[in-house]
Design a protein around this motif. Structure first.
Motif, mmCIF file in Angstrom:
data_model
loop_
_atom_site.group_PDB
_atom_site.id
_atom_site.type_symbol
_atom_site.label_atom_id
_atom_site.label_comp_id
_atom_site.label_asym_id
_atom_site.label_seq_id
_atom_site.Cartn_x
_atom_site.Cartn_y
_atom_site.Cartn_z
ATOM 1 N N VAL A 245 16.277 53.943 106.366
ATOM 2 C CA VAL A 245 16.222 54.832 105.015
ATOM 3 C C VAL A 245 14.653 54.389 104.954
ATOM 4 O O VAL A 245 14.063 55.235 104.682
ATOM 5 N N VAL A 246 14.109 53.564 104.166
ATOM 6 C CA VAL A 246 13.034 53.045 104.753
ATOM 7 C C VAL A 246 11.635 54.158 105.301
ATOM 8 O O VAL A 246 11.114 54.072 104.907
ATOM 9 N N GLY A 247 12.059 53.582 106.618
ATOM 10 C CA GLY A 247 11.369 54.379 107.161
ATOM 11 C C GLY A 247 10.515 52.404 108.221
ATOM 12 O O GLY A 247 10.074 51.794 107.189
ATOM 13 N N LEU A 248 10.629 52.432 109.737
ATOM 14 C CA LEU A 248 10.489 51.114 110.186
ATOM 15 C C LEU A 248 8.564 50.817 110.188
ATOM 16 O O LEU A 248 8.127 50.358 109.968
ATOM 17 N N ASP A 249 8.232 52.459 110.124
ATOM 18 C CA ASP A 249 6.613 52.567 110.262
ATOM 19 C C ASP A 249 5.876 52.166 108.592
ATOM 20 O O ASP A 249 5.467 50.946 107.927
ATOM 21 N N THR A 250 6.770 52.688 107.578
ATOM 22 C CA THR A 250 6.345 52.718 106.405
ATOM 23 C C THR A 250 6.540 51.496 105.847
ATOM 24 O O THR A 250 5.907 50.507 105.251
ATOM 25 N N ALA A 251 7.775 50.533 106.007
ATOM 26 C CA ALA A 251 8.299 49.053 106.323
ATOM 27 C C ALA A 251 7.238 48.027 106.781
ATOM 28 O O ALA A 251 7.073 47.043 106.273
ATOM 29 N N SER A 252 6.380 48.259 107.926
ATOM 30 C CA SER A 252 5.705 47.348 109.173
ATOM 31 C C SER A 252 4.359 47.213 107.657
ATOM 32 O O SER A 252 4.012 46.013 107.912
ATOM 33 N N HIS A 253 3.906 48.543 107.635
ATOM 34 C CA HIS A 253 2.617 48.941 106.936
ATOM 35 C C HIS A 253 2.901 47.770 105.952
ATOM 36 O O HIS A 253 1.693 46.992 105.207
ATOM 37 N N ALA A 254 3.766 48.317 105.050
ATOM 38 C CA ALA A 254 3.930 47.300 103.914
ATOM 39 C C ALA A 254 4.350 46.032 103.852
ATOM 40 O O ALA A 254 3.219 44.745 103.729
ATOM 41 N N GLN A 255 4.884 45.174 105.061
ATOM 42 C CA GLN A 255 4.587 44.109 105.564
ATOM 43 C C GLN A 255 3.305 43.571 105.906
ATOM 44 O O GLN A 255 3.408 42.280 105.206
ATOM 45 N N GLN A 256 2.803 43.829 106.176
ATOM 46 C CA GLN A 256 2.025 43.355 106.887
ATOM 47 C C GLN A 256 0.633 43.304 105.286
ATOM 48 O O GLN A 256 0.033 42.304 105.468
ATOM 49 N N VAL A 257 0.451 43.924 104.687
ATOM 50 C CA VAL A 257 0.021 43.925 103.719
ATOM 51 C C VAL A 257 0.836 42.371 103.310
ATOM 52 O O VAL A 257 -0.349 42.290 102.397
ATOM 53 N N VAL A 273 10.831 42.211 114.701
ATOM 54 C CA VAL A 273 11.773 43.053 114.571
ATOM 55 C C VAL A 273 11.081 44.438 114.203
ATOM 56 O O VAL A 273 11.300 45.681 114.399
ATOM 57 N N ILE A 274 11.151 44.682 112.694
ATOM 58 C CA ILE A 274 10.214 45.335 112.059
ATOM 59 C C ILE A 274 9.082 45.973 112.786
ATOM 60 O O ILE A 274 9.132 47.183 112.868
ATOM 61 N N SER A 275 8.261 45.219 113.246
ATOM 62 C CA SER A 275 7.201 46.108 113.471
ATOM 63 C C SER A 275 7.104 46.415 115.082
ATOM 64 O O SER A 275 7.040 47.508 115.598
ATOM 65 N N LEU A 276 8.306 45.844 115.975
ATOM 66 C CA LEU A 276 8.506 46.105 117.610
ATOM 67 C C LEU A 276 9.213 47.579 117.225
ATOM 68 O O LEU A 276 8.390 48.634 117.987
ATOM 69 N N LEU A 277 9.802 47.973 116.357
ATOM 70 C CA LEU A 277 10.570 49.186 115.775
ATOM 71 C C LEU A 277 10.047 50.242 116.153
ATOM 72 O O LEU A 277 9.430 51.126 116.564
ATOM 73 N N ALA A 278 9.385 49.750 114.338
ATOM 74 C CA ALA A 278 7.891 50.637 114.968
ATOM 75 C C ALA A 278 7.087 51.876 115.878
ATOM 76 O O ALA A 278 6.861 52.374 116.395
ATOM 77 N N ASP A 279 6.539 50.099 116.481
ATOM 78 C CA ASP A 279 5.838 50.382 117.610
ATOM 79 C C ASP A 279 6.601 51.534 118.732
ATOM 80 O O ASP A 279 5.435 52.226 119.278
ATOM 81 N N LEU A 280 7.374 51.222 118.884
ATOM 82 C CA LEU A 280 7.962 51.768 119.847
ATOM 83 C C LEU A 280 8.782 53.664 119.652
ATOM 84 O O LEU A 280 9.478 53.979 120.085
ATOM 85 N N LYS A 281 7.719 53.569 118.196
ATOM 86 C CA LYS A 281 8.372 54.739 117.078
ATOM 87 C C LYS A 281 9.711 55.114 116.528
ATOM 88 O O LYS A 281 10.653 56.192 116.991
ATOM 89 N N ARG A 282 10.798 53.983 116.602
ATOM 90 C CA ARG A 282 11.653 53.846 116.181
ATOM 91 C C ARG A 282 11.720 53.395 114.739
ATOM 92 O O ARG A 282 11.386 52.860 114.140
ATOM 93 N N LEU A 283 11.631 55.002 114.081
ATOM 94 C CA LEU A 283 11.091 54.583 112.801
ATOM 95 C C LEU A 283 11.947 54.980 111.907
ATOM 96 O O LEU A 283 12.180 54.613 110.630
#
Ligand code: NAD
Length: 295
Positions: A245-257, A273-283
């Motif tokens: 629901v949040v979006g894996l790209d958004t979650a991955s960016h926030a997680q890095q910050v 897993v969160i950044s892996l899915l974001a990198d695979l564009k499974r957003l």
């Protein structure tokens, strides 16, 4: 509200014209919520398709309100007309408040905020819906940092009551008062918090999401985790669905910050897993595939 009297808040008029920059999951919801509560909103994006999605979402929400008998068709049409989609900065000089809701990337946000500041009047309040980036870092590019603070809504905007209002070092009392007033007008519960990576809610939420990511790397069954958290533990949704629901790209960016901000406490596991899915564009829900397939 620390350091601000109730009278200061009520003395400040709520904004009369808003703008929301970024018509994604959050921007579309914020513009809708503002328009529903009598404050027209310009909705800006750089991609026509994203702008259309934001408008379509608002239209769907209004249709639902009509079906439920909460709005008449003319009321819904008026609210829809109060959201003005734009691809350039048209009308920004008429705004009292701007909510920036573009992607969770510090350089993109700084560029957008600096550009918007040039378009608006000197009294206009600028806010950012960032989920994790310290607002003091965003304020560095502004000529009028006293007019700026964080305004962090939660997803889905029409449903979630809380708004974190994040006070930067240079934010004026009057800016906080106006933003608190705007949040109240939108039917939300504003909470003024200090500035740090992740503010309040995401400092609580991300250790849980990181723990979930570790569980999955250790072999946990995603559906079982979600079912247990939701059906047996009683939370509204499990962590995998929440991330979709949040979006894996958004979650991955926030997680890095957050990991940079708290290296000892919020280090990201590898593999993550969160950044892996974001990198695979499974957003997630936004492109219909994340942990789950969405129809
Ligand atoms: P999103 O990916 O759904 O939407 C971002 C939008 O910004 C896109 O439509 C994109 O086209 C647009 N955009 C990118 N660059 C732009 C620019 N220069 N000018 C105008 N528009 C631009 O993202 P989202 O989930 O809506 O997140 C937006 C912000 O809200 C992020 O800072 C995020 O951290 C924060 N936030 C997200 C959630 C959530 O659950 N998704 C919750 C709270 C806060």
């Amino acid at each position: 509200v620390k350091g601000i009297t109730r009278s200061l808040i009520t003395l400040h008029d709520a904004p009369k014209q808003a703008a929301v920059i970024g018509a994604g999951i959050m921007g579309g919801g914020i513009a809708y919520q503002s328009a529903c509560n009598g404050i027209p909103a310009i909705l800006k994006d750089i991609q026509p398709a994203a702008l259309q999605t934001g408008i379509d979402e608002a239209t769907k929400l209004l249709e639902k309100q009509c079906q439920q008998g909460k709005l008449t068709l003319p009321q819904a049409a008026m609210i829809r007309a109060a959201i003005r989609p734009v691809l350039q900065y048209d009308g920004m000089d008429e705004c009292d408040i701007v909510v920036e809701a573009v992607i969770e990337n510090i350089s993109v946000k700084q560029q957008v905020l600096a550009d918007v500041e040039q378009q608006v009047s000197t009294g206009c309040i600028l806010t950012s819906n960032t989920s994790s980036i310290p607002v003091n870092k965003l304020a560095q590019v502004l000529k009028r940092p006293e007019n700026f603070c964080g305004m962090h809504f939660f997803n889905p905007v029409p449903k979630m009551p809380l708004v974190e209002v994040i006070r930067g070092e240079k934010t004026s009392d009057s800016t906080i008062a106006t933003v608190v007033h705007y949040a109240h007008k939108m039917g939300k519960t504003p909470v003024v918090v200090g500035d740090c990576p992740g503010f309040f809610i995401n400092r609580v939420l991300f250790p849980y999401l990181n723990a979930f990511s570790r569980l999955v790397s250790d072999g946990a069954d995603i559906q079982v985790v979600d079912r247990v958290m939701e059906q047996e533990f009683g939370w509204p949704m499990g962590p995998a669905l929440l991330l979709d629901v949040v979006g894996l790209d958004t979650a991955s960016h926030a997680q890095q910050v957050m990991a940079e901000g708290y290296p000892d406490r919020m280090a990201v596991s590898s593999p993550d897993v969160i950044s892996l899915l974001a990198d695979l564009k499974r957003l997630g829900q936004k492109n219909r595939i994340g942990f789950y397939h969405h129809t």
